[in-house]
Design a protein around this motif. Structure first.
Motif, PDB file in Angstrom:
ATOM      1  N   GLU A 102       0.839  -1.210   0.000  1.00  0.00           N
ATOM      2  CA  GLU A 102       0.000   0.000   0.000  1.00  0.00           C
ATOM      3  C   GLU A 102       0.869   1.254   0.000  1.00  0.00           C
ATOM      4  O   GLU A 102       0.598   2.208  -0.740  1.00  0.00           O
ATOM      5  N   ARG A 105       2.440   1.735  -3.368  1.00  0.00           N
ATOM      6  CA  ARG A 105       1.446   2.216  -4.348  1.00  0.00           C
ATOM      7  C   ARG A 105       1.173   3.702  -4.167  1.00  0.00           C
ATOM      8  O   ARG A 105       1.028   4.444  -5.142  1.00  0.00           O
ATOM      9  N   GLU A 106       1.090   4.161  -2.912  1.00  0.00           N
ATOM     10  CA  GLU A 106       0.854   5.585  -2.655  1.00  0.00           C
ATOM     11  C   GLU A 106       2.017   6.422  -3.185  1.00  0.00           C
ATOM     12  O   GLU A 106       1.808   7.474  -3.805  1.00  0.00           O
ATOM     13  N   GLU A 147       4.008   5.587  -5.563  1.00  0.00           N
ATOM     14  CA  GLU A 147       3.944   5.508  -7.031  1.00  0.00           C
ATOM     15  C   GLU A 147       2.867   6.446  -7.570  1.00  0.00           C
ATOM     16  O   GLU A 147       3.092   7.173  -8.547  1.00  0.00           O
ATOM     17  N   THR A 148       1.702   6.457  -6.926  1.00  0.00           N
ATOM     18  CA  THR A 148       0.598   7.342  -7.344  1.00  0.00           C
ATOM     19  C   THR A 148       1.018   8.806  -7.254  1.00  0.00           C
ATOM     20  O   THR A 148       0.657   9.618  -8.108  1.00  0.00           O
ATOM     21  N   ASP A 149       1.797   9.149  -6.224  1.00  0.00           N
ATOM     22  CA  ASP A 149       2.267  10.527  -6.051  1.00  0.00           C
ATOM     23  C   ASP A 149       3.430  10.875  -6.980  1.00  0.00           C
ATOM     24  O   ASP A 149       3.905  12.006  -6.989  1.00  0.00           O
ATOM     25  N   GLY A 150       3.894   9.885  -7.758  1.00  0.00           N
ATOM     26  CA  GLY A 150       4.975  10.145  -8.709  1.00  0.00           C
ATOM     27  C   GLY A 150       6.347  10.202  -8.072  1.00  0.00           C
ATOM     28  O   GLY A 150       7.291  10.722  -8.668  1.00  0.00           O
ATOM     29  N   THR A 210       9.036   4.769  -9.079  1.00  0.00           N
ATOM     30  CA  THR A 210       8.567   4.032 -10.251  1.00  0.00           C
ATOM     31  C   THR A 210       8.663   2.541  -9.945  1.00  0.00           C
ATOM     32  O   THR A 210       9.536   2.101  -9.194  1.00  0.00           O
TER      33      THR A 210
END
Length: 138
Positions: A58, A61-62, A64-67, A70
């Motif tokens: 989790e 993923r957070e 990664e979502t925030d950029g 990678t």
């Protein structure tokens, strides 16, 4: 020159924004390791002792979502997943290094203060004991 500080809402504070992006039970540790280069998921799992598979996933993923990071999948007999700081995440590296340095210095400072307090307490106990002995002799 006088610095003018204007009132600001908490959600507008840029320091809070940074803290919000990197805060999370395991995010700081993950970022600490990733600042030195890419790491496979299994390695991250071993390095983040105590992190459950679910929570670590989790947190990744957070990020990664925030950029910030990678995720690279390499197909094969077994799927290999590797994480690294994104180009934007690389801009956090100097901040993370400074935070690590500050944290280590702070921890050392607290340890020195605790040692000094222990020494003062021991000295105080000796003085109190000596005073008690002197009073008993009277």
């Amino acid at each position: 020159m006088k610095i003018v500080r204007l009132p600001m809402r908490l959600e507008d504070c840029p320091v809070k924004t940074t803290a919000d992006v990197i805060s999370g039970k395991w995010k700081t540790l993950v970022l600490y390791y990733l600042k030195d280069g890419p790491i496979r998921f299994g390695q991250l799992k071993r390095l983040t002792q105590g992190a459950s598979h679910k929570v670590l996933t989790e947190q990744l993923r957070e990020l990664e979502t925030d950029g910030i990071i990678t995720r690279i999948e390499t197909p094969g007999k077994t799927l290999k997943v590797e994480y690294s700081l994104s180009e934007h995440g690389q801009t956090l590296a100097p901040i993370l290094s400074l935070m690590a340095k500050w944290g280590a210095e702070f921890r050392n400072r607290k340890a020195v203060a605790a040692t000094e307090m222990d020494e003062l307490s021991a000295a105080s106990d000796k003085i109190s004991s000596k005073i008690y002995e002197l009073k008993q002799k009277r």
